[in-house]
Design an enzyme around this catalytic site. Sequence first.
Site, PDB file in Angstrom:
ATOM      1  N   ASP A 154     -10.108   3.417   1.487  1.00  0.00           N
ATOM      2  CA  ASP A 154     -10.403   2.620   3.184  1.00  0.00           C
ATOM      3  C   ASP A 154     -11.157   3.691   3.826  1.00  0.00           C
ATOM      4  O   ASP A 154     -11.784   3.414   4.899  1.00  0.00           O
ATOM      5  CB  ASP A 154      -9.003   2.445   3.678  1.00  0.00           C
ATOM      6  CG  ASP A 154      -8.670   0.892   3.186  1.00  0.00           C
ATOM      7  OD1 ASP A 154      -9.403   0.235   2.710  1.00  0.00           O
ATOM      8  OD2 ASP A 154      -7.241   0.691   3.251  1.00  0.00           O
TER       9      ASP A 154
ATOM     10  N   LYS B  88       0.828  -1.132  -0.237  1.00  0.00           N
ATOM     11  CA  LYS B  88      -0.069  -0.122  -0.121  1.00  0.00           C
ATOM     12  C   LYS B  88       0.725   1.153  -0.052  1.00  0.00           C
ATOM     13  O   LYS B  88       0.514   2.276  -0.558  1.00  0.00           O
ATOM     14  CB  LYS B  88      -0.975   0.118   1.142  1.00  0.00           C
ATOM     15  CG  LYS B  88      -2.196  -0.844   1.061  1.00  0.00           C
ATOM     16  CD  LYS B  88      -3.217  -0.799   2.360  1.00  0.00           C
ATOM     17  CE  LYS B  88      -4.208  -1.548   1.901  1.00  0.00           C
ATOM     18  NZ  LYS B  88      -5.228  -1.446   3.029  1.00  0.00           N
TER      19      LYS B  88
HETATM   20  P1  NDP Z   1      -0.622  -2.939   9.917  1.00  0.00           P
HETATM   21  O1  NDP Z   1       0.236  -4.384   9.571  1.00  0.00           O
HETATM   22  O2  NDP Z   1      -0.398  -1.805   8.889  1.00  0.00           O
HETATM   23  O3  NDP Z   1      -0.677  -2.657  11.158  1.00  0.00           O
HETATM   24  C1  NDP Z   1      -1.005  -3.495  12.189  1.00  0.00           C
HETATM   25  C2  NDP Z   1      -1.104  -2.694  13.650  1.00  0.00           C
HETATM   26  O4  NDP Z   1      -1.092  -3.579  14.426  1.00  0.00           O
HETATM   27  C3  NDP Z   1       0.213  -2.276  13.941  1.00  0.00           C
HETATM   28  O5  NDP Z   1       0.149  -1.162  14.671  1.00  0.00           O
HETATM   29  C4  NDP Z   1       0.954  -3.261  14.866  1.00  0.00           C
HETATM   30  O6  NDP Z   1       1.799  -2.784  15.624  1.00  0.00           O
HETATM   31  C5  NDP Z   1      -0.338  -3.713  15.591  1.00  0.00           C
HETATM   32  N1  NDP Z   1      -0.432  -4.871  16.095  1.00  0.00           N
HETATM   33  C6  NDP Z   1      -0.048  -6.293  15.621  1.00  0.00           C
HETATM   34  N2  NDP Z   1       0.005  -7.158  16.525  1.00  0.00           N
HETATM   35  C7  NDP Z   1      -0.106  -6.425  17.622  1.00  0.00           C
HETATM   36  C8  NDP Z   1      -0.340  -7.040  19.002  1.00  0.00           C
HETATM   37  N3  NDP Z   1      -0.192  -8.243  19.415  1.00  0.00           N
HETATM   38  N4  NDP Z   1      -0.526  -6.170  19.902  1.00  0.00           N
HETATM   39  C9  NDP Z   1      -0.749  -4.959  19.665  1.00  0.00           C
HETATM   40  N5  NDP Z   1      -0.706  -4.377  18.640  1.00  0.00           N
HETATM   41  C10 NDP Z   1      -0.430  -5.194  17.602  1.00  0.00           C
HETATM   42  O7  NDP Z   1      -2.016  -3.616   9.077  1.00  0.00           O
HETATM   43  P2  NDP Z   1      -3.332  -2.786   8.557  1.00  0.00           P
HETATM   44  O8  NDP Z   1      -3.163  -1.676   9.375  1.00  0.00           O
HETATM   45  O9  NDP Z   1      -3.396  -2.941   7.220  1.00  0.00           O
HETATM   46  O10 NDP Z   1      -4.525  -3.913   9.140  1.00  0.00           O
HETATM   47  C11 NDP Z   1      -4.908  -4.289  10.211  1.00  0.00           C
HETATM   48  C12 NDP Z   1      -6.018  -5.265  10.458  1.00  0.00           C
HETATM   49  O11 NDP Z   1      -7.116  -4.439   9.988  1.00  0.00           O
HETATM   50  C13 NDP Z   1      -5.772  -6.433   9.652  1.00  0.00           C
HETATM   51  O12 NDP Z   1      -6.401  -7.441  10.490  1.00  0.00           O
HETATM   52  C14 NDP Z   1      -6.524  -6.303   8.529  1.00  0.00           C
HETATM   53  O13 NDP Z   1      -7.053  -7.479   8.132  1.00  0.00           O
HETATM   54  C15 NDP Z   1      -7.580  -5.298   8.977  1.00  0.00           C
HETATM   55  N6  NDP Z   1      -8.171  -4.519   7.917  1.00  0.00           N
HETATM   56  C16 NDP Z   1      -9.557  -4.617   7.328  1.00  0.00           C
HETATM   57  C17 NDP Z   1     -10.143  -3.949   6.448  1.00  0.00           C
HETATM   58  C18 NDP Z   1     -11.508  -3.898   6.074  1.00  0.00           C
HETATM   59  O14 NDP Z   1     -11.960  -3.456   5.085  1.00  0.00           O
HETATM   60  N7  NDP Z   1     -12.430  -4.579   7.069  1.00  0.00           N
HETATM   61  C19 NDP Z   1      -9.144  -2.816   5.744  1.00  0.00           C
HETATM   62  C20 NDP Z   1      -7.858  -2.741   6.335  1.00  0.00           C
HETATM   63  C21 NDP Z   1      -7.443  -3.618   7.209  1.00  0.00           C
HETATM   64  P3  NDP Z   1       3.608  -2.878  15.354  1.00  0.00           P
HETATM   65  O15 NDP Z   1       3.649  -1.937  14.662  1.00  0.00           O
HETATM   66  O16 NDP Z   1       4.141  -2.682  16.906  1.00  0.00           O
HETATM   67  O17 NDP Z   1       3.598  -4.333  15.017  1.00  0.00           O
END
Ligand code: NDP
Length: 285
Positions: free
Chosen positions: A106, A70
């Site tokens: 989004d 992205k």
């Molecule tokens: P990213 O990888 O960009 O971001 C994920 C975030 O979650 C980061 O801030 C990460 O922190 C945090 N994170 C991961 N594991 C943990 C944990 N164990 N505890 C706390 N924080 C955690 O992913 P996206 O933002 O693109 O997507 C996030 C979720 O949203 C996904 O499940 C995706 O499938 C969903 N999504 C759904 C959409 C929809 O249309 N319904 C659209 C876009 C996304 P860190 O940087 O510290 O790892």
Amino acid sequence: MNRPVAHLVGVLGWPLDHTLSPTIHNAAFRRLDLDWIYLPFPVPPESLGDALKGMRALGLRGANVTMPHKESVVAHLDALSGDAEELGAVNTIQEVGGRLIGHNTDVDGFTAFLASDAGLSMEGKSALVMGAGGAARAIVRSLDHTGATEIVVACRDVAKAAWVDELSGKARAVGWADAEEAAGVKDLVVNATPLGLGGEDALPGARFHRGQAVVDLIYSAGNTPLVTRARAAGADGWGGLGMLVHQAIASFRIWTGQDPPAQVMSAAALHALGGIRHKRDDTDS
Ligand code: NDP
């Protein structure tokens, strides 16, 4: 004589094991009797530049872009629209006269979900956004634009959330340890982390109550533990399917200029999700 050729779109991501986008868009193309085809294109990060050259050479009309491309795709595009430029992230590419334009649907997808599915106005309301990744950015922009007055972004590493201040004067970042307390007092709670994908509760200590709305961006056939617990406490609880369909609707409009049948898209996604769950169950057993 040249035969008319179908318009081709698709999704670029890596890996692309369980993408619902081809199912959603092809169902809408069929219902509207449009000569368009949507294909999955698994593209590893090192091949993204070649894939974009291929898009231009083959005359694709557009594409969705998902993890992990992205942000990196921006360097390969000719121009960005407002939200994509502001967020530095693209989930939809549109071909216009040989130029590739990047959009981010989004933001509009979440805004449309809130208004039409959840029936929630954020005017004067507060929100907790869990996570500081790409989805969280889109959610914060949407909440800022729809009138939220306080937005708290909870994340494991506050240093990774420097974008929060730049994106919205109403938003601030806090550490993950503060998430549970905030979840109990904000009007809206959004899980924008992958927590819950494995069946775990994303925020086990959070105490929800009537009058709150809880949205888990994870999409699954059933409710996630977070949504189940929120509903049991009297809050409104929503999964991520609504946002998924609304961002797809916005992409569809950008490519075709037409309004797709939302119900057909939702039904196709739900049907496919059931299939995905069954396949996973088979693998697990
Ligand atoms: P990213 O990888 O960009 O971001 C994920 C975030 O979650 C980061 O801030 C990460 O922190 C945090 N994170 C991961 N594991 C943990 C944990 N164990 N505890 C706390 N924080 C955690 O992913 P996206 O933002 O693109 O997507 C996030 C979720 O949203 C996904 O499940 C995706 O499938 C969903 N999504 C759904 C959409 C929809 O249309 N319904 C659209 C876009 C996304 P860190 O940087 O510290 O790892």
